[in-house]
Design a protein around this motif. Structure first.
Motif, PDB file in Angstrom:
ATOM      1  N   ARG A  33      -3.706   4.879   1.148  1.00 32.59           N
ATOM      2  CA  ARG A  33      -5.084   5.039   1.631  1.00 32.59           C
ATOM      3  C   ARG A  33      -5.236   6.256   2.529  1.00 32.59           C
ATOM      4  NH1 ARG A  33      -5.466  -0.838   4.212  1.00 32.59           N
ATOM      5  NH2 ARG A  33      -3.440  -0.040   4.928  1.00 32.59           N
TER       6      ARG A  33
ATOM      7  N   LYS B 276      -5.924   5.027  -4.576  1.00 32.97           N
ATOM      8  CA  LYS B 276      -6.634   4.449  -3.431  1.00 32.97           C
ATOM      9  C   LYS B 276      -7.893   3.709  -3.893  1.00 32.97           C
ATOM     10  CE  LYS B 276      -8.875   6.205   0.823  1.00 32.97           C
ATOM     11  NZ  LYS B 276      -9.056   7.461   1.608  1.00 32.97           N
TER      12      LYS B 276
ATOM     13  N   TYR C 132       0.815  -1.206   0.000  1.00 32.01           N
ATOM     14  CA  TYR C 132       0.000   0.000   0.000  1.00 32.01           C
ATOM     15  C   TYR C 132       0.859   1.271   0.000  1.00 32.01           C
ATOM     16  CZ  TYR C 132      -4.267  -2.672   1.063  1.00 32.01           C
ATOM     17  OH  TYR C 132      -5.337  -3.534   1.006  1.00 32.01           O
TER      18      TYR C 132
END
Length: 359
Positions: A76, A113, A5
């Motif tokens: 995120r 995201k 991520y």
């Protein structure tokens, strides 16, 4: 932080595209438009893109100052990344180029995201509507009267029931051109005008009344300079049509100051520091909002505010977005309908864009 991520790279490129003819409004002329595209890649390979319209120097600002602040962050955590970028430009100034640079990166982060989570961007944002109205915008002061009428009437024929033209050369010329457009588009379509701050308050009031009476104009954008809040407020009180401004807003405080002075706020996600700040602006100004230009950048975020009027379907930006991106949406009966593909749905056509690359 989950593996993959993290933001791995942030890249920026600028492309300058010549206009398809001489263009001008009431206060400026130009023959090309530069778009700056940002690509964010996570370490797992997910990509996101965002863009703004500005100077090619934005690429250096993004690569040299903003990218180091967000590389390694969890993609995120868009608000955290946004705050890190805002902090980075503290000594450079918030309005102008810095906010435009933040905007392109912020939009790319939101896109990455959404793609990482496997949802369309408007679903991630929690949109309140399935489609967004648009208005056709162009009608440059450099156009002949025939070309002006043809462009605006063409949008109406395509099902867009509201169109906007540039004014600001002279009141008499403005009136004649507006009357010609009205005669062609009929009584049912809305006609807007944009003076780009060309007039003083007295001239703007007199012209606004005549535009309403003689051409049925219902929207008077920047009748005076957007810096003249007192003038805008007076015109808003005295003119029986919508007085609008806001395209040069780069932060929430600007819009809070302007909101009491206009009927409709115009906020530009590519200028006011991206999706993160645009959502704050549209939630905090307690005024109807219209999304300024860059329709492909606005279509998802514009589904969120309950009081949103429409998106500006601006000729220059529509043309560039069609040339450089796959996934650009076309109006259906005067509306854009966000796609259900992951993220913002845009894909840079790198080979097509390369011949316009300047940075």
């Amino acid at each position: 932080m989950s593996a993959g991520y993290e933001v791995g790279t942030v890249e920026a490129a600028a492309y300058t595209v010549p206009t398809d003819g001489p263009e001008a409004d009431g206060t400026l002329s130009w023959d090309a438009t530069t778009i700056v595209v940002v690509t964010v890649r996570t370490r797992a390979g997910t990509t996101g893109i965002g863009h703004t319209y500005g100077h090619e120097c934005l690429t250096g600002l993004i690569s040299g100052l903003l990218a180091p602040r967000v590389v390694g962050m969890d993609v995120r955590e868009t608000s955290t990344a946004w705050e890190a970028m805002r902090s980075a430009i503290r000594n450079l100034g918030r309005p102008g180029l810095c906010s435009m640079a933040i905007a392109a990166v912020d939009m790319a982060l939101w896109d990455a995201k959404a793609r990482l989570l496997g949802v369309p961007l408007h679903r991630l944002l929690g949109g309140s509507r399935a489609e967004v109205p648009v208005y056709g915008s162009g009608g440059f002061t450099t156009y002949s009267r025939d070309d002006l009428v043809a462009q605006l009437a063409g949008w109406v024929e395509q099902g867009i029931p509201r169109v906007k033209m540039k004014i600001g050369i002279s009141p008499q010329d403005d009136l004649a051109r507006a009357r010609a457009v009205r005669a062609e588009i009929g009584d049912d379509a809305e006609l807007y005008v944009d003076a780009n701050g060309a007039y003083d308050q007295v001239t703007a009031r007199r012209l606004g009344l005549r535009l309403l009476e003689e051409a049925g104009v219902s929207w008077f954008e920047e009748p005076v300079s957007s810096d003249d809040l007192r003038g805008l407020a007076d015109l808003t009180r005295t003119l029986p049509l919508d007085v609008t401004a806001g395209e040069y807003g780069y932060h929430l405080e600007y819009f809070l100051a302007m909101a009491p002075c206009v009927d409709v706020m115009q906020a530009d996600v590519t200028r006011c520091a991206g999706i993160t700040e645009w959502l704050r602006v549209t939630a905090g100004t307690v005024r109807p909002v219209s999304a300024h230009c860059a329709p492909s950048a606005h279509v998802h975020v514009a589904t969120v505010p309950p009081g949103l009027r429409h998106i500006e379907f601006f000729h220059d930006h529509v043309r560039i977005e069609r040339m450089l991106f796959d996934g650009v949406l076309e109006p259906v009966q005067g509306h854009l309908v966000p796609a259900e593909t992951e993220g913002n749905g845009l894909v840079l056509k790198a080979a097509d864009a390369e011949r316009f690359r300047v940075a």
